[in-house]
Write a protein that holds these residues in place. Sequence first.
Motif, PDB file in Angstrom:
ATOM      1  N   ASP A  71       7.277  -4.750   2.712  1.00 42.09           N
ATOM      2  CA  ASP A  71       6.288  -4.539   1.656  1.00 42.09           C
ATOM      3  C   ASP A  71       5.584  -5.863   1.395  1.00 42.09           C
ATOM      4  N   GLU A  72       4.281  -5.855   1.526  1.00 45.02           N
ATOM      5  CA  GLU A  72       3.471  -7.045   1.272  1.00 45.02           C
ATOM      6  C   GLU A  72       2.463  -6.725   0.178  1.00 45.02           C
ATOM      7  N   LEU A  92      -0.874  -6.046  -1.592  1.00 48.84           N
ATOM      8  CA  LEU A  92      -2.173  -5.615  -1.109  1.00 48.84           C
ATOM      9  C   LEU A  92      -3.231  -6.684  -1.376  1.00 48.84           C
ATOM     10  N   PRO A 103       0.071  -3.992  -6.511  1.00 45.90           N
ATOM     11  CA  PRO A 103       0.032  -2.992  -5.435  1.00 45.90           C
ATOM     12  C   PRO A 103       0.519  -3.596  -4.120  1.00 45.90           C
ATOM     13  N   THR A 104       1.342  -2.822  -3.399  1.00 43.38           N
ATOM     14  CA  THR A 104       1.872  -3.302  -2.122  1.00 43.38           C
ATOM     15  C   THR A 104       1.522  -2.328  -1.004  1.00 43.38           C
ATOM     16  N   ILE A 105       1.665  -2.812   0.206  1.00 42.43           N
ATOM     17  CA  ILE A 105       1.418  -2.014   1.401  1.00 42.43           C
ATOM     18  C   ILE A 105       2.552  -2.290   2.382  1.00 42.43           C
ATOM     19  N   LYS A 106       2.991  -1.260   3.087  1.00 41.00           N
ATOM     20  CA  LYS A 106       4.036  -1.441   4.105  1.00 41.00           C
ATOM     21  C   LYS A 106       3.373  -1.906   5.402  1.00 41.00           C
ATOM     22  N   LEU A 107       3.881  -3.017   5.924  1.00 41.37           N
ATOM     23  CA  LEU A 107       3.366  -3.573   7.172  1.00 41.37           C
ATOM     24  C   LEU A 107       4.500  -3.762   8.162  1.00 41.37           C
TER      25      LEU A 107
END
Length: 95
Positions: free
Chosen positions: A47-48, A50, A31-35
């Motif tokens: 995208d990093e 999670l 799972p990734t999160i946009k930072l």
Amino acid sequence: MESWYLLYCKRGQHLRAQEHLERQHVQCLVPTIKLEKMVRGRRTMADEPLFPNYMFIAFDPEKSIPRPLVRPAVLAILSVLEISLPRSTLRLLNN
């Protein structure tokens, strides 16, 4: 029976482990999160992961154990997850 496992990878090696696992047709979930990050004085979106250094994989240990699990990129299998997620949910989480 196919189960989900949580892997702990060496720092910065989860992509390498993921490539090896996907070549063996093992389902991987990172799972990734946009930072928003500052790169060379400019704000960019990135995208990093999670959960840095962690990866979820699904395989049946009775059939075979994927080779990267015994390679240096993977440090440990932390748990077996007794859940079943629909493929549509997995695609959503993986994007």
